[in-house]
Design a protein around this motif. Sequence first.
Motif, PDB file in Angstrom:
ATOM      1  N   PHE A 167      30.392  46.134  44.160  1.00  0.00           N
ATOM      2  CA  PHE A 167      31.535  45.474  44.776  1.00  0.00           C
ATOM      3  C   PHE A 167      32.559  46.545  45.120  1.00  0.00           C
ATOM      4  O   PHE A 167      33.028  47.269  44.246  1.00  0.00           O
ATOM      5  N   GLY A 168      32.894  46.650  46.410  1.00  0.00           N
ATOM      6  CA  GLY A 168      33.876  47.622  46.858  1.00  0.00           C
ATOM      7  C   GLY A 168      35.289  47.203  46.513  1.00  0.00           C
ATOM      8  O   GLY A 168      35.510  46.226  45.791  1.00  0.00           O
ATOM      9  N   PRO A 169      36.285  47.925  47.036  1.00  0.00           N
ATOM     10  CA  PRO A 169      37.681  47.619  46.672  1.00  0.00           C
ATOM     11  C   PRO A 169      38.083  46.178  46.955  1.00  0.00           C
ATOM     12  O   PRO A 169      38.752  45.544  46.130  1.00  0.00           O
ATOM     13  N   ALA A 183      38.377  43.171  43.894  1.00  0.00           N
ATOM     14  CA  ALA A 183      39.636  42.440  43.749  1.00  0.00           C
ATOM     15  C   ALA A 183      39.401  40.930  43.869  1.00  0.00           C
ATOM     16  O   ALA A 183      39.950  40.148  43.088  1.00  0.00           O
ATOM     17  N   LEU A 184      38.600  40.524  44.850  1.00  0.00           N
ATOM     18  CA  LEU A 184      38.298  39.097  45.008  1.00  0.00           C
ATOM     19  C   LEU A 184      37.577  38.568  43.769  1.00  0.00           C
ATOM     20  O   LEU A 184      37.936  37.505  43.231  1.00  0.00           O
ATOM     21  N   ALA A 195      42.645  35.847  47.329  1.00  0.00           N
ATOM     22  CA  ALA A 195      42.570  36.896  48.342  1.00  0.00           C
ATOM     23  C   ALA A 195      42.790  38.265  47.700  1.00  0.00           C
ATOM     24  O   ALA A 195      43.700  38.426  46.881  1.00  0.00           O
ATOM     25  N   PRO A 196      41.972  39.272  48.061  1.00  0.00           N
ATOM     26  CA  PRO A 196      42.111  40.607  47.442  1.00  0.00           C
ATOM     27  C   PRO A 196      43.500  41.197  47.619  1.00  0.00           C
ATOM     28  O   PRO A 196      44.049  41.795  46.700  1.00  0.00           O
ATOM     29  N   THR A 197      44.049  41.050  48.813  1.00  0.00           N
ATOM     30  CA  THR A 197      45.408  41.514  49.103  1.00  0.00           C
ATOM     31  C   THR A 197      46.206  40.337  49.606  1.00  0.00           C
ATOM     32  O   THR A 197      45.743  39.589  50.478  1.00  0.00           O
ATOM     33  N   LEU A 257      52.881  41.064  43.364  1.00  0.00           N
ATOM     34  CA  LEU A 257      52.029  40.741  44.507  1.00  0.00           C
ATOM     35  C   LEU A 257      51.149  41.936  44.862  1.00  0.00           C
ATOM     36  O   LEU A 257      51.560  43.091  44.727  1.00  0.00           O
ATOM     37  N   SER A 258      49.947  41.633  45.335  1.00  0.00           N
ATOM     38  CA  SER A 258      49.025  42.680  45.779  1.00  0.00           C
ATOM     39  C   SER A 258      49.377  43.039  47.219  1.00  0.00           C
ATOM     40  O   SER A 258      49.349  42.180  48.108  1.00  0.00           O
TER      41      SER A 258
END
Length: 591
Positions: A44-46, A50-51, A485-487, A516-517
């Motif tokens: 799993f990438g960045p 995160a997700l 959401a990742p960001t 917050l991201s």
Amino acid sequence: MSEQQHTDDGSDSTSEKLVELAKRRGYFFQSSGAYGGVGGFYTFGPQGAALKGNVEDAWRDRFAVAEGNMEIDAPTIMPEPVFEASGHLDGFDDMLVECPECGESHRADHIVEDNTMYEDAESLEIPEVEDVIAEYELVCPSCGAGLAGQAVEDFNLMFATNIGPGDSDPGYLRPETAQGIFVEFPRLKEYARNQLPFGVTQIGRAYRNEISPRRSIIRTREFTQAELEYFIDPEVDEPDLSSVEDVEVTLYPASEQNEEDGEAFETTIGAAVDENIITDPWVAYFLGVAKPWYEAVGVDMNRFRYRQHLAGERAHYASDCWDAESEIDGNWIEMAGFAHRGNYDLSKHAEHSGDRFTIFRQYDEPKTVERATVDPEMSYLGPEFGGDAQAVVKKLEDLAARDRSAFEGETVAFELEGETHEVPVEKTGFSVGEETISGEHITPHVVEPSFGVDRLVYTVLHHAYREDEVDGEDRTYLELEPEVAPTFVGVFPLQSDDDLEAQADAIVEDLREAGLSVTYDDSGNIGRRYRRQDEVGTPFCVTVDYETIEDEETTVTVRERDTTDQKRLPVDELAETLSAIRAGDLEFEEL
């Protein structure tokens, strides 16, 4: 059994685009690519990490924190006796068929499901699968050679290892996180103050040496599970269904699957229990809890159902089991299983370990009961049985508790290590007396919601994938829920300008301090930056422009991902407003 054509070839254009997006944007990709990759293992990438982490946090909040359950983190490697007790050494198998031409191994039930009308070939017996392969003249997916007449065999899915050097002890990578909870029950019950019911959760890695991993992260050899083992007294504990009885669900029970024209239908948890469609109220409770949670993290409820296990696929110890399934590419994939496992697991570990996997049930009032006991003459048993004398005592105690009629003759017979022995009853000290007891030891039953995190992540991404047109240009975006959401927000200076960049940096710092991201992007034109964030599912973008630094009131442009609508907001209210939106307390349209 109902039959349904499967088209599980991964050819769906959405899936192809999603897998390409996932690799390009850092969601997930095959591991060890520099060495050619290895099947069934994904990184799993960045964005994906995160997700996945956000989904796990959401699960923890709902099934551990909100339900008042404990969480543990057990080792991923466990000694062989654990899996002897659990039955994994003997019964954790998939059906394997080997191609006579190319030598490739495949899951026989998958070949049947992919190329025939059988929906649940896993529930068939091996001879039945061999017959279907011959009847349909099925071929090897790799080279096209015929498989008719090839033997279908059981293949154990566990990864074996050794614990320690030299004459090390055999061990296995756990195929499920559940056993790490079950084996620790004697200690965990103390943390629960020996009071039922109580639950123990765990989120962690599990390993299965899949014969033919496929469809990216849907079926892999290393994956993450989120499991809850809920321990109950089956004669006393009942769930409070009032909080879930009105939850609307789509059910596909075994009765419908067994009909040629059977289909899933809409109902409520309360009605399903009343009509005995869901036979176990605890399973019904957790189905009711899980459904709105799935919706909250982004599963499309029009592509979601609960399917009951057929008799042939249900574990022998499970009284009932339902899977949460999502529709992907026209097929239904399992995301979670909800099973009542009875007392099978704790009983097996008690039998193999000798430890006590019970809880004391206190009676409302003391009871006077007859109890048979033995007090053997060790001066007789010692010379007669030597080192096995204590084992004989245990046999006599068990026999007295279970069948006092065995002591009615002159001798009592029992088996020890496969041989029958007899002891004179007068040497056993057998007697029956009255005893006042305040309770009894019971082996709790277990209700288990078991979630596959990787499959859920894939489902969330697939169900969120969108394509549209904005300002005459094609756009791809992920309509991810803000909670996962990742960001959450992207911050952009409109142009390369020291003042704009300084203001953007300050906003990034404020938003991160608010929890917050945030991502910062100053590369390319503003439209291209919006598209990048849309494609990874960022719900909001903040643009710092010249109005921000020139106007008397310091404001920025806030853009919403799905509608692309934009609003001007004061910078000093930005963190509070976006935090309220993420928490679900405020809608963007209300601004």
